[in-house]
Design a protein around this motif. Structure first.
Motif, PDB file in Angstrom:
ATOM      1  N   ALA A  26       0.833  -1.207   0.000  1.00  0.00           N
ATOM      2  CA  ALA A  26       0.000   0.000   0.000  1.00  0.00           C
ATOM      3  C   ALA A  26       0.863   1.250   0.000  1.00  0.00           C
ATOM      4  O   ALA A  26       0.563   2.236  -0.695  1.00  0.00           O
ATOM      5  CB  ALA A  26      -0.928   0.001   1.209  1.00  0.00           C
ATOM      6  N   LEU A  27       1.946   1.231   0.767  1.00  0.00           N
ATOM      7  CA  LEU A  27       2.853   2.385   0.826  1.00  0.00           C
ATOM      8  C   LEU A  27       3.549   2.603  -0.519  1.00  0.00           C
ATOM      9  O   LEU A  27       3.774   3.737  -0.944  1.00  0.00           O
ATOM     10  CB  LEU A  27       3.890   2.189   1.933  1.00  0.00           C
ATOM     11  N   LYS A  28       3.872   1.510  -1.224  1.00  0.00           N
ATOM     12  CA  LYS A  28       4.490   1.643  -2.558  1.00  0.00           C
ATOM     13  C   LYS A  28       3.524   2.293  -3.538  1.00  0.00           C
ATOM     14  O   LYS A  28       3.907   3.165  -4.330  1.00  0.00           O
ATOM     15  CB  LYS A  28       4.918   0.263  -3.068  1.00  0.00           C
ATOM     16  N   VAL A  29       2.267   1.856  -3.498  1.00  0.00           N
ATOM     17  CA  VAL A  29       1.261   2.448  -4.396  1.00  0.00           C
ATOM     18  C   VAL A  29       1.053   3.925  -4.062  1.00  0.00           C
ATOM     19  O   VAL A  29       0.928   4.773  -4.944  1.00  0.00           O
ATOM     20  CB  VAL A  29      -0.077   1.686  -4.292  1.00  0.00           C
ATOM     21  N   GLN A  30       1.041   4.224  -2.754  1.00  0.00           N
ATOM     22  CA  GLN A  30       0.868   5.615  -2.343  1.00  0.00           C
ATOM     23  C   GLN A  30       2.039   6.474  -2.832  1.00  0.00           C
ATOM     24  O   GLN A  30       1.856   7.621  -3.242  1.00  0.00           O
ATOM     25  CB  GLN A  30       0.749   5.687  -0.822  1.00  0.00           C
ATOM     26  N   ALA A  31       3.264   5.910  -2.828  1.00  0.00           N
ATOM     27  CA  ALA A  31       4.428   6.633  -3.332  1.00  0.00           C
ATOM     28  C   ALA A  31       4.300   6.871  -4.836  1.00  0.00           C
ATOM     29  O   ALA A  31       4.643   7.953  -5.345  1.00  0.00           O
ATOM     30  CB  ALA A  31       5.704   5.853  -3.024  1.00  0.00           C
ATOM     31  N   GLU A  32       3.783   5.862  -5.566  1.00  0.00           N
ATOM     32  CA  GLU A  32       3.554   6.023  -7.006  1.00  0.00           C
ATOM     33  C   GLU A  32       2.538   7.134  -7.258  1.00  0.00           C
ATOM     34  O   GLU A  32       2.689   7.948  -8.179  1.00  0.00           O
ATOM     35  CB  GLU A  32       3.044   4.712  -7.614  1.00  0.00           C
ATOM     36  N   MET A  33       1.487   7.159  -6.455  1.00  0.00           N
ATOM     37  CA  MET A  33       0.446   8.172  -6.606  1.00  0.00           C
ATOM     38  C   MET A  33       1.005   9.569  -6.384  1.00  0.00           C
ATOM     39  O   MET A  33       0.729  10.488  -7.161  1.00  0.00           O
ATOM     40  CB  MET A  33      -0.694   7.891  -5.614  1.00  0.00           C
ATOM     41  N   VAL A  34       1.817   9.734  -5.349  1.00  0.00           N
ATOM     42  CA  VAL A  34       2.434  11.041  -5.075  1.00  0.00           C
ATOM     43  C   VAL A  34       3.367  11.429  -6.207  1.00  0.00           C
ATOM     44  O   VAL A  34       3.446  12.600  -6.615  1.00  0.00           O
ATOM     45  CB  VAL A  34       3.189  11.009  -3.726  1.00  0.00           C
ATOM     46  N   GLY A  35       4.069  10.432  -6.757  1.00  0.00           N
ATOM     47  CA  GLY A  35       4.964  10.701  -7.884  1.00  0.00           C
ATOM     48  C   GLY A  35       4.234  11.202  -9.108  1.00  0.00           C
ATOM     49  O   GLY A  35       4.817  11.881  -9.959  1.00  0.00           O
ATOM     50  N   LYS A  36       2.931  10.891  -9.236  1.00  0.00           N
ATOM     51  CA  LYS A  36       2.113  11.376 -10.343  1.00  0.00           C
ATOM     52  C   LYS A  36       1.458  12.723 -10.029  1.00  0.00           C
ATOM     53  O   LYS A  36       0.674  13.237 -10.815  1.00  0.00           O
ATOM     54  CB  LYS A  36       1.014  10.353 -10.682  1.00  0.00           C
ATOM     55  N   GLY A  37       1.785  13.274  -8.860  1.00  0.00           N
ATOM     56  CA  GLY A  37       1.271  14.596  -8.518  1.00  0.00           C
ATOM     57  C   GLY A  37       0.029  14.604  -7.673  1.00  0.00           C
ATOM     58  O   GLY A  37      -0.588  15.657  -7.483  1.00  0.00           O
ATOM     59  N   PHE A  38      -0.397  13.459  -7.143  1.00  0.00           N
ATOM     60  CA  PHE A  38      -1.600  13.377  -6.322  1.00  0.00           C
ATOM     61  C   PHE A  38      -1.230  13.231  -4.854  1.00  0.00           C
ATOM     62  O   PHE A  38      -0.558  12.271  -4.469  1.00  0.00           O
ATOM     63  CB  PHE A  38      -2.480  12.195  -6.734  1.00  0.00           C
ATOM     64  N   GLN A  39      -1.668  14.162  -4.045  1.00  0.00           N
ATOM     65  CA  GLN A  39      -1.426  14.079  -2.603  1.00  0.00           C
ATOM     66  C   GLN A  39      -2.528  13.237  -1.950  1.00  0.00           C
ATOM     67  O   GLN A  39      -3.678  13.254  -2.392  1.00  0.00           O
ATOM     68  CB  GLN A  39      -1.400  15.479  -1.983  1.00  0.00           C
ATOM     69  N   PRO A  40      -2.200  12.490  -0.908  1.00  0.00           N
ATOM     70  CA  PRO A  40      -3.224  11.678  -0.226  1.00  0.00           C
ATOM     71  C   PRO A  40      -4.301  12.559   0.408  1.00  0.00           C
ATOM     72  O   PRO A  40      -3.997  13.607   0.968  1.00  0.00           O
ATOM     73  CB  PRO A  40      -2.421  10.915   0.828  1.00  0.00           C
ATOM     74  N   ASN A  41      -5.551  12.127   0.296  1.00  0.00           N
ATOM     75  CA  ASN A  41      -6.659  12.863   0.908  1.00  0.00           C
ATOM     76  C   ASN A  41      -7.066  12.181   2.213  1.00  0.00           C
ATOM     77  O   ASN A  41      -6.432  11.223   2.664  1.00  0.00           O
ATOM     78  CB  ASN A  41      -7.843  12.963  -0.062  1.00  0.00           C
ATOM     79  N   SER A  42      -8.135  12.678   2.802  1.00  0.00           N
ATOM     80  CA  SER A  42      -8.560  12.147   4.115  1.00  0.00           C
ATOM     81  C   SER A  42      -8.959  10.680   4.030  1.00  0.00           C
ATOM     82  O   SER A  42      -8.773   9.928   4.991  1.00  0.00           O
ATOM     83  CB  SER A  42      -9.732  12.980   4.653  1.00  0.00           C
ATOM     84  N   GLU A  43      -9.502  10.244   2.871  1.00  0.00           N
ATOM     85  CA  GLU A  43      -9.899   8.836   2.728  1.00  0.00           C
ATOM     86  C   GLU A  43      -8.675   7.932   2.723  1.00  0.00           C
ATOM     87  O   GLU A  43      -8.693   6.831   3.298  1.00  0.00           O
ATOM     88  CB  GLU A  43     -10.706   8.650   1.440  1.00  0.00           C
ATOM     89  N   ILE A  44      -7.604   8.370   2.064  1.00  0.00           N
ATOM     90  CA  ILE A  44      -6.374   7.576   2.038  1.00  0.00           C
ATOM     91  C   ILE A  44      -5.778   7.485   3.441  1.00  0.00           C
ATOM     92  O   ILE A  44      -5.388   6.408   3.915  1.00  0.00           O
ATOM     93  CB  ILE A  44      -5.352   8.181   1.063  1.00  0.00           C
TER      94      ILE A  44
END
Length: 488
Positions: free
Chosen positions: A435-453
């Motif tokens: 899950a942390l790896k996917v979250q890092a990929e998401m941030v790398g695409k310019g998306f910051q985690p929201n309250s649901e994440i």
């Protein structure tokens, strides 16, 4: 104010003897001699010596009236007249007015040099705007140019489509109100722009001000509320009729604004033969309301009229059936589309993928998606999002991960919702490292985690009894929310 403006402008355009604008009574012998000399140099001298001799012949330049007189003598040499005009601007030999611009614009229109005439119309509008000539009657530069073009039209032996070019220039400059007034003035004199020009104006009004106002302009310009004998009594011996593109634009704008009943109303008013696009828009309205029976009847009517469905027609009806969950019928039309040789698009496949996902058939959705990918048709991120959510709901998170990474790598998609669905599912299964790896990929695409994440991670760490990570994430989430509020 608008009515007063119309009356004033109509008064100025009443039929009257046309003045010899280019031959003012104040012209003296010296001015006439200069005009004759310039025309002679332009028409008889070679290009190498022409411009030097002209410079010598006009040591003090020329005035706009003289330029218009010279242009009148060059009616049959439009390219030469254009070069002369550009030369006077480059050498700053003439301070051009709307009248001198009008003379060269008319000449180019008469010679069907549309692109050159259009460019000069735009230049004249900008020049008039910059000069801020307070002697003009109107605050609008396009209307002042229109008045000048009308006054010089007959002497120049121009072509009517010069006014179409003026309207096009206004629309391209986002000057809608002057365009409307120009059309009204032309119609009041029994002159109509081309139907394509009126369609462009109606389309712009629809998109800028809504289809209701655009529809009103349409009825006014095409005189749809007047009987033929009424038009004749008022002295207008013509009636321009809307074509299929007019109705298509109105129906499309109604559909885009969600006025689905309006689509049917305009269809019922259509006074010309509809084309495949007309049927597509009405079918789209039926599909939007789930009226697939009516959509199929319309399809049969189109075929009975020997109107061949195009890619838009097929995509519309395929999408309609997939939306209501009847993917089997959608597939039938898809196969018919391929047999008819109508090229499928990414939208065709996306309708089927989403249709299968909506009925929970992820395996069929995968097959369609893979076929789409083999054809190098780029899916929309929303299509991938639908598939990934279904994969995750069915617990097939590993396949979902592979799909996302493949799509991002091949098509450079940025599916935020897919990342969120994956993280939530991985957290639910306790696979925190992934899950942390996917979250890092998401941030790398310019998306910051929201309250649901954050919530998904916090809940997962709570279930694992990891109080340190839970508290750290809560503080980070609070700090992130505060930062977002400050940035707003």
């Amino acid at each position: 104010m608008a009515i007063q403006f119309l009356k004033q402008f109509r008064q100025s355009l009443r039929p009257k003897p046309w003045p010899l604008l280019f031959y003012s009574s104040s012209s003296n012998d010296a001015s006439e001699g200069l005009v004759t000399n310039v025309v002679s140099i332009l028409t008889h001298h070679r290009s190498k010596s022409r411009w030097g001799n002209l410079r010598a012949a006009c040591p003090n330049g020329i005035d706009p009236v003289q330029f218009s007189q010279i242009t009148l003598h060059l009616k049959n040499k439009p390219q030469l007249a254009l070069r002369f005009f550009l030369w006077t601007k480059t050498e700053s030999l003439c301070h051009h007015t709307l009248e001198s611009y009008s003379s060269i614009i008319h000449l180019l229109a008469r010679a069907r040099l549309s692109s050159h005439a259009y460019d000069l119309i735009r230049t004249a509008i900008r020049a008039s705007d910059l000069n801020d000539d307070r002697n003009r009657r109107f605050a609008s530069p396009p209307l002042n140019l229109f008045e000048s073009l009308v006054k010089t039209y007959r002497d120049s032996g121009s072509a009517p489509f010069v006014f179409d070019l003026l309207i096009k220039a206004c629309l391209d400059s986002k000057k809608v109100d002057p365009s409307i007034e120009i059309v009204r003035m032309l119609l009041s004199r029994g002159i109509s722009p081309k139907v394509s020009t009126l369609n462009s104006l109606i389309s712009r009004v629809c998109r800028n001000r809504g289809v209701v106002e655009g529809y009103g302009i349409c009825r006014e310009f095409f005189r749809l509320d007047e009987e033929k004998n009424e038009i004749s009594k008022r002295g207008f011996g013509f009636r321009v009729t809307p074509n299929v593109h007019t109705y298509n634009e109105l129906m499309l704008c109604c559909y885009q604004e969600g006025l689905l009943e309006g689509v049917e109303e305009i269809w019922s008013e259509m006074s010309c033969k509809p084309d495949a696009y007309s049927y597509s828009v009405l079918m789209a309205a039926f599909c939007e309301k789930g009226r697939m029976g009516d959509a199929e009847k319309l399809w049969e009517e189109m075929r009975n009229r020997e109107i061949e469905p195009d890619v838009v027609s097929y995509n519309t009806i395929v999408g309609g059936f997939c939306k209501i969950g009847d993917v089997r019928r959608g597939e039938e039309f898809f196969r018919e589309m391929e047999l008819a040789g109508v090229g499928t698009t990414a939208s065709t496949y996306e309708h089927l993928v989403k249709g299968y996902c909506n009925v929970g058939d992820v395996d069929s959705a995968v097959l369609v998606y893979k076929d789409m990918s083999r054809r190098d048709l780029r899916p929309d991120a929303s299509t991938l999002d639908v598939m990934i959510r279904l994969f995750c709901d069915k617990g097939r998170v590993q396949e979902a991960l592979e799909f996302v990474r493949c799509a991002v790598g091949k098509f450079e998609l940025v599916p935020r919702e897919s990342y969120e669905a994956l993280i939530k599912r991985l957290c639910l299964e306790g696979r925190m490292e992934e899950a942390l790896k996917v979250q890092a990929e998401m941030v790398g695409k310019g998306f910051q985690p929201n309250s649901e994440i954050y919530g998904a991670f916090i809940d997962a760490y709570v279930r694992q009894g990891n109080e340190g990570m839970t508290e750290a994430l809560r503080k980070e989430m609070f700090a992130t929310q505060m930062q977002c509020q400050q940035n707003k």
